[in-house]
Design an enzyme around this catalytic site. Sequence first.
Site, PDB file in Angstrom:
ATOM      1  N   ARG A 153     -35.893 -12.759   3.520  1.00  0.00           N
ATOM      2  CA  ARG A 153     -34.559 -12.481   2.953  1.00  0.00           C
ATOM      3  C   ARG A 153     -34.592 -11.322   1.961  1.00  0.00           C
ATOM      4  NH1 ARG A 153     -32.325 -15.534  -0.989  1.00  0.00           N
ATOM      5  NH2 ARG A 153     -33.403 -17.423  -0.343  1.00  0.00           N
ATOM      6  N   ASP A 178     -15.953   4.195   3.322  1.00  0.00           N
ATOM      7  CA  ASP A 178     -16.315   3.652   4.635  1.00  0.00           C
ATOM      8  C   ASP A 178     -16.377   4.830   5.600  1.00  0.00           C
ATOM      9  OD1 ASP A 178     -16.456   2.437   7.123  1.00  0.00           O
ATOM     10  OD2 ASP A 178     -15.143   0.767   6.566  1.00  0.00           O
ATOM     11  N   LYS A 181     -21.288  -0.311  15.112  1.00  0.00           N
ATOM     12  CA  LYS A 181     -20.540   0.668  15.891  1.00  0.00           C
ATOM     13  C   LYS A 181     -21.468   1.781  16.390  1.00  0.00           C
ATOM     14  CE  LYS A 181     -17.290  -2.086  14.592  1.00  0.00           C
ATOM     15  NZ  LYS A 181     -16.455  -1.868  13.420  1.00  0.00           N
TER      16      LYS A 181
HETATM   17  C1  LIG Z   1     -16.119  -2.639  12.330  1.00  0.00           C
HETATM   18  C2  LIG Z   1     -15.817  -1.987  11.055  1.00  0.00           C
HETATM   19  C3  LIG Z   1     -16.150  -2.604   9.837  1.00  0.00           C
HETATM   20  C4  LIG Z   1     -16.767  -3.986   9.766  1.00  0.00           C
HETATM   21  O1  LIG Z   1     -18.038  -4.023  10.337  1.00  0.00           O
HETATM   22  P1  LIG Z   1     -18.656  -5.321  11.098  1.00  0.00           P
HETATM   23  O2  LIG Z   1     -19.994  -4.831  11.513  1.00  0.00           O
HETATM   24  O3  LIG Z   1     -17.720  -5.652  12.216  1.00  0.00           O
HETATM   25  O4  LIG Z   1     -18.717  -6.424  10.104  1.00  0.00           O
HETATM   26  C5  LIG Z   1     -15.866  -1.919   8.662  1.00  0.00           C
HETATM   27  N1  LIG Z   1     -15.272  -0.700   8.681  1.00  0.00           N
HETATM   28  C6  LIG Z   1     -14.933  -0.086   9.837  1.00  0.00           C
HETATM   29  C7  LIG Z   1     -14.293   1.253   9.787  1.00  0.00           C
HETATM   30  C8  LIG Z   1     -15.190  -0.709  11.057  1.00  0.00           C
HETATM   31  O5  LIG Z   1     -14.832  -0.097  12.191  1.00  0.00           O
END
Ligand SMILES: *Cc1c(COP(=O)(O)O)cnc(C)c1O
Length: 371
Positions: free
Chosen positions: A46, A168, A193
Amino acid sequence: MSTKSDGWKPSTLAITAGRPSGPGDPLNQPPVLASNFLAGGADYARFGTPSSGAFEEALGAFEGGQAVAFSTGMAAAAAILDGLPAGATVLTASNIYHGVRTLLADMQSRGQLFDRTVDATDLAAVETALDGASMLWLETPSNPLIQILDLRALCELAARKGVPVAVDSTFATPVLQHPLELGATYVLHSATKYIGGHSDLMMGTVLTSPDQGELSEQILRRRSLHGAFPGAMECFLALRGLRTLVLRVQQAQSSAQVLAQRLADHPAVTRVFYPGLSSDPGHELARQQMSGFGGMLSFCVESEDAAETILTRTELIVMATSLGGVETTAERRNRWNEDAPTGLIRLSVGIEDVEDIWADLNAALQSHDLQ
Ligand SMILES: *Cc1c(COP(=O)(O)O)cnc(C)c1O
């Protein structure tokens, strides 16, 4: 000590960083399926493993920061927000990922923080709204409107008021933009992604500036306390994805540019959101702060029904919510009650032949009962 690799480009470091280095070691870090270790090293999974360490080293070298890997992008987002004092105000851009928006609303409903929204394309509005804020949360390019925010200007405004900025950067990936260099405090990626890139894993990551060791420590501490640690197979696959990220993003964005232009000329399409189009409001800004326009685009047709019909007619393009994989996926965002413009379809352009993608899309759009 400076070494030869100090001068290498980020895209080269994406291939070389995070390698084991002893004689006889495997060329890349294999998954280490262990929770417990002989005392004196990593000790307990962890807190970190060779698999997470290799991924973090490679991503950190690529983006020019210190990376901490998480089990999902949402876990990474939660770790940033959970570091704020109780009752803090988070100022968020109006178009951000709906999961983060929901998390903020949830935290607000329990009195943990205040979630205030601002149109972050309006710098004057942001400047005023920053008063009393404890964090500015941005997303660029945004989901699903592919909106571009002026990171340098926004980070400067926030710095003047001592407000940390989280960006982000999932849609841009480390290939196209490096928000830390533009003044961001935290960079978030959903590695689920593009970084993973094959629709077969979930992971997230937070990056902080290399000279802000204490910030990285705080993020690491949140991960250990929340237990939001990524598994060894996920780290292995994400690192493998990272090795080919540049090629995949280049292919996706070159196709996205072609598709966006053809969609803009199509009679069934009422609007296209893609910063690669010179008519797009984010075009100039994207040219300055990104090294390409990316593989995500959105477009509108007349109605939600027409959008739904199109998505049931495509054969190559997969109707699916997630994005950033090798396959082209399409999604009607209002399926999630997102309040997106009417008839909006978001496309995550994959790496198939662009003419096949277009033929599929064009055939679905030609359908007589759409117009
Ligand atoms: C998918 C996504 C997230 C969240 O990520 P997960 O891996 O699904 O928890 C956050 N920000 C953006 C822009 C995303 O496309």
